[in-house]
Write a protein that holds these residues in place. Structure first.
Motif, PDB file in Angstrom:
ATOM      1  N   PRO A   1       3.198  -1.487 -24.958  1.00 57.44           N
ATOM      2  CA  PRO A   1       1.857  -1.195 -25.476  1.00 57.44           C
ATOM      3  C   PRO A   1       1.621   0.315 -25.528  1.00 57.44           C
ATOM      4  CG  PRO A   1       1.808  -2.809 -23.686  1.00 57.44           C
ATOM      5  CD  PRO A   1       3.173  -2.221 -23.697  1.00 57.44           C
ATOM      6  N   GLU A   2       0.607   0.706 -26.235  1.00 59.11           N
ATOM      7  CA  GLU A   2       0.327   2.138 -26.387  1.00 59.11           C
ATOM      8  C   GLU A   2       0.097   2.807 -25.042  1.00 59.11           C
ATOM      9  OE1 GLU A   2      -2.874   5.053 -28.676  1.00 59.11           O
ATOM     10  OE2 GLU A   2      -2.770   2.928 -29.144  1.00 59.11           O
ATOM     11  N   GLU A   3      -0.542   2.080 -24.140  1.00 64.85           N
ATOM     12  CA  GLU A   3      -0.815   2.649 -22.822  1.00 64.85           C
ATOM     13  C   GLU A   3       0.303   2.349 -21.812  1.00 64.85           C
ATOM     14  OE1 GLU A   3      -2.516  -1.482 -22.983  1.00 64.85           O
ATOM     15  OE2 GLU A   3      -2.377   0.285 -24.289  1.00 64.85           O
ATOM     16  N   GLY A   4       1.381   1.691 -22.290  1.00 64.39           N
ATOM     17  CA  GLY A   4       2.486   1.355 -21.402  1.00 64.39           C
ATOM     18  C   GLY A   4       2.318  -0.018 -20.773  1.00 64.39           C
ATOM     19  N   TRP A   5       3.395  -0.531 -20.239  1.00 59.92           N
ATOM     20  CA  TRP A   5       3.315  -1.830 -19.575  1.00 59.92           C
ATOM     21  C   TRP A   5       2.474  -1.715 -18.305  1.00 59.92           C
ATOM     22  CZ3 TRP A   5       4.954  -5.324 -22.776  1.00 59.92           C
ATOM     23  CH2 TRP A   5       6.028  -5.071 -23.634  1.00 59.92           C
ATOM     24  N   LYS A   6       1.722  -2.789 -18.034  1.00 57.55           N
ATOM     25  CA  LYS A   6       0.861  -2.788 -16.860  1.00 57.55           C
ATOM     26  C   LYS A   6       1.698  -2.698 -15.580  1.00 57.55           C
ATOM     27  CE  LYS A   6      -2.726  -5.536 -14.563  1.00 57.55           C
ATOM     28  NZ  LYS A   6      -3.521  -6.796 -14.614  1.00 57.55           N
ATOM     29  N   ASN A   7       2.773  -3.473 -15.562  1.00 55.09           N
ATOM     30  CA  ASN A   7       3.708  -3.437 -14.427  1.00 55.09           C
ATOM     31  C   ASN A   7       5.052  -4.010 -14.883  1.00 55.09           C
ATOM     32  OD1 ASN A   7       3.434  -6.335 -14.275  1.00 55.09           O
ATOM     33  ND2 ASN A   7       1.516  -5.990 -13.160  1.00 55.09           N
ATOM     34  N   LYS A   8       5.992  -4.031 -13.981  1.00 52.71           N
ATOM     35  CA  LYS A   8       7.345  -4.482 -14.337  1.00 52.71           C
ATOM     36  C   LYS A   8       7.359  -5.955 -14.730  1.00 52.71           C
ATOM     37  CE  LYS A   8      10.610  -3.107 -11.557  1.00 52.71           C
ATOM     38  NZ  LYS A   8      11.558  -3.053 -10.408  1.00 52.71           N
ATOM     39  N   ILE A   9       6.583  -6.789 -14.022  1.00 50.05           N
ATOM     40  CA  ILE A   9       6.551  -8.226 -14.317  1.00 50.05           C
ATOM     41  C   ILE A   9       6.032  -8.462 -15.721  1.00 50.05           C
ATOM     42  CG2 ILE A   9       5.520 -10.429 -13.674  1.00 50.05           C
ATOM     43  CD1 ILE A   9       5.501  -9.469 -10.782  1.00 50.05           C
ATOM     44  N   ALA A  10       4.985  -7.741 -16.102  1.00 50.66           N
ATOM     45  CA  ALA A  10       4.419  -7.893 -17.449  1.00 50.66           C
ATOM     46  C   ALA A  10       5.443  -7.492 -18.509  1.00 50.66           C
ATOM     47  CB  ALA A  10       3.165  -7.034 -17.572  1.00 50.66           C
ATOM     48  N   ALA A  11       6.206  -6.460 -18.231  1.00 43.86           N
ATOM     49  CA  ALA A  11       7.228  -6.012 -19.179  1.00 43.86           C
ATOM     50  C   ALA A  11       8.307  -7.072 -19.340  1.00 43.86           C
ATOM     51  CB  ALA A  11       7.829  -4.698 -18.697  1.00 43.86           C
ATOM     52  N   LEU A  12       8.742  -7.658 -18.240  1.00 41.01           N
ATOM     53  CA  LEU A  12       9.787  -8.673 -18.302  1.00 41.01           C
ATOM     54  C   LEU A  12       9.326  -9.908 -19.057  1.00 41.01           C
ATOM     55  CD1 LEU A  12      11.267  -8.427 -14.684  1.00 41.01           C
ATOM     56  CD2 LEU A  12      12.329  -7.690 -16.807  1.00 41.01           C
ATOM     57  N   LYS A  13       8.090 -10.319 -18.816  1.00 41.80           N
ATOM     58  CA  LYS A  13       7.554 -11.478 -19.528  1.00 41.80           C
ATOM     59  C   LYS A  13       7.475 -11.216 -21.026  1.00 41.80           C
ATOM     60  CE  LYS A  13       4.782 -13.547 -15.813  1.00 41.80           C
ATOM     61  NZ  LYS A  13       3.401 -13.898 -15.371  1.00 41.80           N
ATOM     62  N   ALA A  14       7.101  -9.997 -21.401  1.00 41.16           N
ATOM     63  CA  ALA A  14       6.926  -9.663 -22.804  1.00 41.16           C
ATOM     64  C   ALA A  14       8.246  -9.656 -23.580  1.00 41.16           C
ATOM     65  CB  ALA A  14       6.241  -8.308 -22.940  1.00 41.16           C
ATOM     66  N   ILE A  15       9.339  -9.309 -22.917  1.00 42.77           N
ATOM     67  CA  ILE A  15      10.629  -9.228 -23.629  1.00 42.77           C
ATOM     68  C   ILE A  15      11.499 -10.454 -23.377  1.00 42.77           C
ATOM     69  CG2 ILE A  15      10.570  -6.705 -23.485  1.00 42.77           C
ATOM     70  CD1 ILE A  15      12.772  -6.875 -21.342  1.00 42.77           C
ATOM     71  N   ASP A  16      10.987 -11.437 -22.648  1.00 45.36           N
ATOM     72  CA  ASP A  16      11.792 -12.581 -22.236  1.00 45.36           C
ATOM     73  C   ASP A  16      12.347 -13.350 -23.436  1.00 45.36           C
ATOM     74  OD1 ASP A  16      12.669 -14.494 -20.042  1.00 45.36           O
ATOM     75  OD2 ASP A  16      11.518 -15.831 -21.340  1.00 45.36           O
ATOM     76  N   GLU A  17      11.511 -13.680 -24.423  1.00 43.69           N
ATOM     77  CA  GLU A  17      11.973 -14.469 -25.560  1.00 43.69           C
ATOM     78  C   GLU A  17      13.022 -13.718 -26.377  1.00 43.69           C
ATOM     79  OE1 GLU A  17       8.899 -16.001 -27.973  1.00 43.69           O
ATOM     80  OE2 GLU A  17       7.873 -17.053 -26.344  1.00 43.69           O
ATOM     81  N   ASP A  18      12.822 -12.419 -26.546  1.00 43.05           N
ATOM     82  CA  ASP A  18      13.788 -11.627 -27.307  1.00 43.05           C
ATOM     83  C   ASP A  18      15.132 -11.556 -26.578  1.00 43.05           C
ATOM     84  OD1 ASP A  18      12.180 -10.250 -29.626  1.00 43.05           O
ATOM     85  OD2 ASP A  18      10.893 -10.176 -27.859  1.00 43.05           O
ATOM     86  N   ILE A  19      15.084 -11.459 -25.255  1.00 39.98           N
ATOM     87  CA  ILE A  19      16.317 -11.436 -24.477  1.00 39.98           C
ATOM     88  C   ILE A  19      17.048 -12.770 -24.585  1.00 39.98           C
ATOM     89  CG2 ILE A  19      17.251 -11.373 -22.132  1.00 39.98           C
ATOM     90  CD1 ILE A  19      16.658  -8.651 -23.262  1.00 39.98           C
ATOM     91  N   ARG A  20      16.286 -13.869 -24.533  1.00 38.54           N
ATOM     92  CA  ARG A  20      16.892 -15.188 -24.679  1.00 38.54           C
ATOM     93  C   ARG A  20      17.595 -15.314 -26.029  1.00 38.54           C
ATOM     94  NH1 ARG A  20      14.960 -19.533 -21.308  1.00 38.54           N
ATOM     95  NH2 ARG A  20      13.595 -18.729 -19.666  1.00 38.54           N
ATOM     96  N   ALA A  21      16.931 -14.819 -27.065  1.00 38.17           N
ATOM     97  CA  ALA A  21      17.522 -14.879 -28.401  1.00 38.17           C
ATOM     98  C   ALA A  21      18.798 -14.035 -28.476  1.00 38.17           C
ATOM     99  CB  ALA A  21      16.498 -14.391 -29.437  1.00 38.17           C
ATOM    100  N   PHE A  22      18.772 -12.891 -27.817  1.00 42.10           N
ATOM    101  CA  PHE A  22      19.956 -12.010 -27.797  1.00 42.10           C
ATOM    102  C   PHE A  22      21.122 -12.704 -27.089  1.00 42.10           C
ATOM    103  CE2 PHE A  22      22.633  -8.765 -25.863  1.00 42.10           C
ATOM    104  CZ  PHE A  22      22.878  -7.905 -26.934  1.00 42.10           C
ATOM    105  N   ILE A  23      20.820 -13.385 -25.983  1.00 47.89           N
ATOM    106  CA  ILE A  23      21.869 -14.072 -25.227  1.00 47.89           C
ATOM    107  C   ILE A  23      22.406 -15.257 -26.019  1.00 47.89           C
ATOM    108  CG2 ILE A  23      22.329 -15.450 -23.161  1.00 47.89           C
ATOM    109  CD1 ILE A  23      20.352 -13.653 -21.662  1.00 47.89           C
ATOM    110  N   GLU A  24      21.519 -15.988 -26.686  1.00 48.56           N
ATOM    111  CA  GLU A  24      21.957 -17.114 -27.493  1.00 48.56           C
ATOM    112  C   GLU A  24      22.921 -16.655 -28.588  1.00 48.56           C
ATOM    113  OE1 GLU A  24      21.539 -20.281 -27.274  1.00 48.56           O
ATOM    114  OE2 GLU A  24      20.137 -20.368 -25.600  1.00 48.56           O
ATOM    115  N   GLN A  25      22.665 -15.499 -29.131  1.00 48.33           N
ATOM    116  CA  GLN A  25      23.481 -14.993 -30.229  1.00 48.33           C
ATOM    117  C   GLN A  25      24.775 -14.345 -29.741  1.00 48.33           C
ATOM    118  OE1 GLN A  25      21.407 -12.309 -32.820  1.00 48.33           O
ATOM    119  NE2 GLN A  25      23.215 -11.900 -34.089  1.00 48.33           N
TER     120      GLN A  25
END
Length: 249
Positions: free
Chosen positions: A169-193
Motif C-alpha cells: 500500500p502507499e503507506e506500507g504494509w501494516k505489519n508482516k502478517i498483513a504483508a504475507l496474507k496479501a501476497i499469499d495467493e500470488d505465491i501459491r500461483a507461483f509455486i503451482e507454476q
C-alpha cells in the motif's frame, strides 16, 4: 631388578617399534604425504654411516645429541618437514640403541625409548593433519550444500521480494502478517507454476511456506531488507523524563 629380562624387554620394544612404524606409514598414506621412511627399515646407508660414526666417537655422539636437541626445539618450515626430521632422528636413535644396548643397556634402552617416542610424535602430527583435512572437507561440503540449497530457493525469494514491493500500500504494509496474507495467493500461483524445491506435495508446501518466509525475513539479507522497506516501522515510545526541580535556598 633380579627378575628383569633384558632380551625379553628388547623384543617387546622391537614389536612396539614395528607396530608404531606400520601405523605411521598407514597414516602418511591417508594424509597423502610422500615421505622417505627407509631409515626406519634399517636399509638406509646414510643412517648406518651416522650410527657407525657415533659408536666410534664420543665427540660425534655429543654432536648428534646437540643437533637433535636443536632440531626438536626449532620450528620446521612445514609440518611435513617436521615429521621428516623426527623420522630421521627416530631411525638414528633406534639403530644406535640396538648397537649400544649390549655394552650399556641403560644407555641403549634410553635411545630405543627415545626412538619410539619420536614415532609417537610423528603419528600425533600426522593424525592431526588428517583430522584437519577431514574437517575442511566437511565444511566445504556443507558450504556447497548450503549454496546449492540457496540457489534452489532463489527464484521463490525473488518473487517474494517482488510481490512485497509491487503490492505494498502507499503507506506500507501494516505489519508482516498483513504483508504475507496479501501476497499469499500470488505465491501459491507461483509455486503451482514453478514448483517448490525439495517436495512434490502442494499441501506440505503451503503448510511450510509461512514459517519459511518468516525465517527468511529474519535471516536472509535480501528478504529481510524487503520487509524492512515495505512494512511500517513502529515508532519507538520515548522514555518519560523525570522532572528535576531545583530550589533556590
Amino acid at each position: 631388578m633380579d627378575d628383569f629380562n633384558l632380551n625379553f624387554f628388547i623384543e617387546e620394544l622391537k614389536a612396539s617399534f614395528n607396530n608404531k612404524k606400520g601405523r605411521l606409514i598407514f597414516d602418511l598414506h591417508v594424509v597423502g604425504w610422500v615421505t622417505d621412511i627407509t631409515g626406519l627399515n634399517g636399509d638406509d646407508p646414510d643412517i648406518g654411516e651416522i650410527v657407525d660414526s657415533i659408536v666410534q666417537s664420543a665427540e660425534k655422539r655429543r654432536e648428534f645429541e646437540q643437533k637433535q636437541d636443536w632440531m626438536l626445539r626449532e620450528e620446521a618450515d612445514t609440518i611435513q618437514e617436521s615429521v621428516n626430521e623426527r623420522i630421521f632422528l627416530s631411525a638414528i636413535n633406534w639403530y644406535l640403541g640396538l648397537r649400544l644396548v649390549a655394552s650399556d643397556w641403560r644407555d641403549g634402552m634410553r635411545l630405543l625409548l627415545k626412538s619410539t617416542e619420536l614415532l609417537d610424535m610423528c603419528r600425533g602430527i600426522v593424525e592431526y593433519e588428517i583430522w584437519r583435512q577431514v574437517d575442511v572437507s566437511k565444511k566445504e561440503q556443507a558450504s556447497h550444500g548450503g549454496k546449492a540449497k540457496a540457489a534452489r530457493y532463489a527464484p521463490l525469494k525473488t518473487e517474494v521480494i517482488r510481490l512485497l514491493q509491487d503490492k505494498q500500500p502507499e503507506e506500507g504494509w501494516k505489519n508482516k502478517i498483513a504483508a504475507l496474507k496479501a501476497i499469499d495467493e500470488d505465491i501459491r500461483a507461483f509455486i503451482e507454476q514453478n514448483g517448490f524445491p525439495g517436495t512434490s506435495e502442494s499441501s506440505d508446501v503451503y503448510a511450510r511456506f509461512p514459517r519459511l518466509i518468516d525465517d527468511w525475513s529474519r535471516n536472509d539479507t535480501n528478504v529481510k531488507a524487503a520487509f524492512a522497506t515495505t512494512v511500517k516501522q513502529k515508532k519507538e515510545k520515548r522514555p518519560e523524563r523525570r522532572r528535576v526541580v531545583l530550589f533556590n535556598g
